[in-house]
Write an enzyme that holds these catalytic residues in place. Structure first.
Site, PDB file in Angstrom:
ATOM      1  CG  ASP A  33      -1.633   1.127   1.276  1.00  0.00           C
ATOM      2  OD1 ASP A  33      -1.850   2.095   0.438  1.00  0.00           O
ATOM      3  OD2 ASP A  33      -2.509   1.368   2.367  1.00  0.00           O
ATOM      4  CG  ASN A  35      -3.019   5.426  -1.541  1.00  0.00           C
ATOM      5  OD1 ASN A  35      -3.056   4.510  -0.827  1.00  0.00           O
ATOM      6  ND2 ASN A  35      -3.885   5.700  -2.535  1.00  0.00           N
ATOM      7  CG  ASP A  37      -5.930   3.352   0.163  1.00  0.00           C
ATOM      8  OD1 ASP A  37      -5.053   2.529   0.094  1.00  0.00           O
ATOM      9  OD2 ASP A  37      -6.568   3.778  -1.186  1.00  0.00           O
ATOM     10  CG  ASP A  41      -1.315   1.929  -3.601  1.00  0.00           C
ATOM     11  OD1 ASP A  41      -0.114   1.663  -3.675  1.00  0.00           O
ATOM     12  OD2 ASP A  41      -1.596   2.528  -2.930  1.00  0.00           O
ATOM     13  CG  ASP A 214      -9.829 -13.554 -16.517  1.00  0.00           C
ATOM     14  OD1 ASP A 214      -9.500 -13.984 -15.463  1.00  0.00           O
ATOM     15  OD2 ASP A 214     -10.845 -13.233 -16.585  1.00  0.00           O
ATOM     16  CD  GLU A 273      -8.230 -17.868 -15.607  1.00  0.00           C
ATOM     17  OE1 GLU A 273      -8.468 -18.385 -14.385  1.00  0.00           O
ATOM     18  OE2 GLU A 273      -8.822 -17.324 -16.372  1.00  0.00           O
TER      19      GLU A 273
END
Length: 538
Positions: A33, A35, A37, A41, A214, A273
């Protein structure tokens, strides 16, 4: 010695990076993380690139970070050409790609072509335009069955449970093989092909080195959308023929994408996948003019039995070799329980997972690592109910994927172990209080830690050029064990039983998940352990 398995491909492909690459999967929400929160990210990933380079991997695969309402945590894409604010900005994505390249790491991003989000502008237009409109041709809309069309168009079931159809107020139904918020695209419409070629070019121009595709088996449905004929269809996926997956028509799409990838410099790759009912069907996705790799879920699902592992390894190498493709090996990802837990959990699961790591990392082909497996992280099985948001839980409460997506620990400091900045109240999924000793910081201090084992294994793998193209040759070994050589100078032995096993020592110990006792040319392998050996050239 017994049979010889060749990695059968042209010599000019032997140096292509993806054929034996180690690729590290970053589940962006849970990696780091940046930032503060509580959610991982792109800035957080950027801050940890040195760790990945020092670990010794070749490439990073990033799960979706595109604009999304997060009904399926990013696999419901609303804008394929932008970054969701929770993960950062397009500038952050570009900076991450450039920084990764400076660290010697390639970057693979997810592309989700089977379905969009229901918030995608195309679907919003389709709903507004009404039945029979060109906008609805981009998706799979059908009238219902029964009186007044109140029944779904067929008996297809969602992978997440329940019918694969949702009815709109105007009476038409739309197909969604996953959540209702993920309407399936209609790949019979040329506009869909054109749009995704544009999306791929957008990210290739930004500098990405490839795409993980995907649901690569899902874009084309059987003509007429025939019924399956019975329920519990999710259990058929990857085991039986179904009309909504692994249709032959998907291969034309992958051929077109391969031509696009080949038009860019630097060996940009496509990774499927793909769930297929047999290794032979799976090999179709990696024929020379299609994608470069396909995930080997047959290996991931292998139970802890020597004979079963040998069979799957043999079949995988044989079938991929038939089309000149490298085999891939993977033990865990963001969709399955972590293999330490699947292998029994606790000390037993840890022993087995360390042994499995050494087995996997010395097999011919490419290896995928899921973030945190190098730390020996277990599945978190006791997450509080209020945190469980995986839509797959709707099908079966015990089948949720939240437990393998818990943020990974970087430092010893509680409560967030360096995942988030100090002062944050909670991470998006809570981290177990017991994870301090499993953190990167703790394990870097311990030469016997699981992280140290992975780092050493990857260093040896990179240094030993004999791994590059050397075939695997099985050796005779006691029941419950595996033994094989790669080239003239390397051997691996693995004891999958719960008792010590003796066999001839193939050479000198290079690396072991648990040290064997060697005396007079006989090696006594510890239970649930694997050993790499340096052999004298013969």
């Amino acid at each position: 010695m017994t049979e010889l398995v060749h990695a059968d491909h042209a010599s000019e492909t032997a140096t292509r990076w993806w054929r034996d690459a180690v690729i590290y999967q970053v589940y962006v929400r849970s990696f780091a993380d940046g930032n503060g929160d509580g959610v991982g990210d792109l800035l957080g990933v950027r801050s940890r690139l040195r760790y990945l380079a020092d670990l010794g991997v070749d490439a990073v695969w990033l799960t979706p970070f595109y604009t999304s309402p997060m009904a399926d945590f990013g696999y419901d894409v609303a804008d394929y050409r932008d970054v969701d604010p929770i993960f950062g900005s397009l500038a952050d994505a570009k900076a991450l790609i450039d920084d990764a390249h400076r660290h010697g790491l390639r970057v693979i991003v997810d592309v989700v072509p089977n379905h969009t989000s229901d918030r995608h502008v195309w679907f919003q237009q389709a709903v507004a335009a009404g039945p029979g409109s060109p906008e609805r041709e981009r998706y799979i809309f059908r009238p219902g069955k029964g009186e007044d069309g109140q029944l779904p168009p067929n008996d297809w079931e969602s992978v997440f449970g329940g019918p694969a159809w949702t009815r709109l107020p105007d009476g038409e139904w739309y197909l969604h093989l996953f959540a209702p918020e993920q309407p399936d695209l209609n790949w019979d419409t040329p506009e869909v092909h054109t749009e995704f070629e544009s999306v791929l070019r957008f990210w290739l121009d930004l500098g990405v080195d490839g795409f993980r595709v995907d649901v690569a088996h899902g874009m084309v449905k059987a003509e007429g959308l025939p019924d399956v004929g019975h329920s519990d269809q999710v259990r058929m996926i990857g085991a039986d023929v179904v009309p909504f997956f692994d249709q032959d028509g998907v291969h034309e799409i992958h051929r077109a994408w391969r031509r696009l990838l080949d038009s860019y410099p630097g060996e940009r790759i496509g990774v499927a996948e793909a769930w297929a009912p047999s290794p032979q069907r799976l090999a179709n996705y990696v024929r020379p003019d299609e994608l470069h790799q396909a995930f080997n879920f047959h290996f991931l699902n292998t139970p802890w039995e020597a004979a079963r592992f040998r069979t799957v390894i043999q079949e995988s190498l044989t079938t991929s070799g038939m089309v000149g493709a490298p085999t891939t090996w993977v033990l865990s990802n963001h969709d399955v329980k972590r293999h330490l837990t699947r292998y029994g959990g606790g000390d037993l699961g840890l022993r087995r997972s360390r042994a499995a790591a050494l087995l996997t990392l010395c097999l011919p082909g490419s290896t995928y690592l899921y973030q945190g497996e190098e730390l020996g992280l277990p599945e978190v099985l006791d997450l509080p109910e209020e945190f469980l948001r995986d839509p797959q839980r709707l099908r079966n409460p015990d089948d949720g994927r939240d437990g393998c997506r818990v943020p990974i620990p970087w430092a010893d400091v509680e409560p967030h172990f360096g995942f988030s900045l100090p002062g944050i109240e909670e991470t998006w999924l809570p981290m177990p209080a017991s994870w301090g000793p499993l953190s990167v910081q703790s394990q870097l201090r311990d030469p016997h830690s699981t992280l140290s084992l992975y780092r050493t294994a990857l260093e040896i793998r990179r240094a030993r050029r004999s791994f590059d193209d050397a075939p695997l040759t099985w050796l005779d070994s006691p029941e419950g064990t595996l033994a094989f050589t790669r080239g003239d100078g390397f051997a691996c032995t693995m004891n999958l039983t719960g008792e010590p096993v003796e066999l001839p020592a193939p050479g000198r110990v290079l690396l072991a998940s648990e040290e064997p006792a060697v005396d007079g040319g006989v090696a006594r392998l510890a239970p649930d352990s694997a050993v790499w050996w340096e052999r004298d050239a013969v």
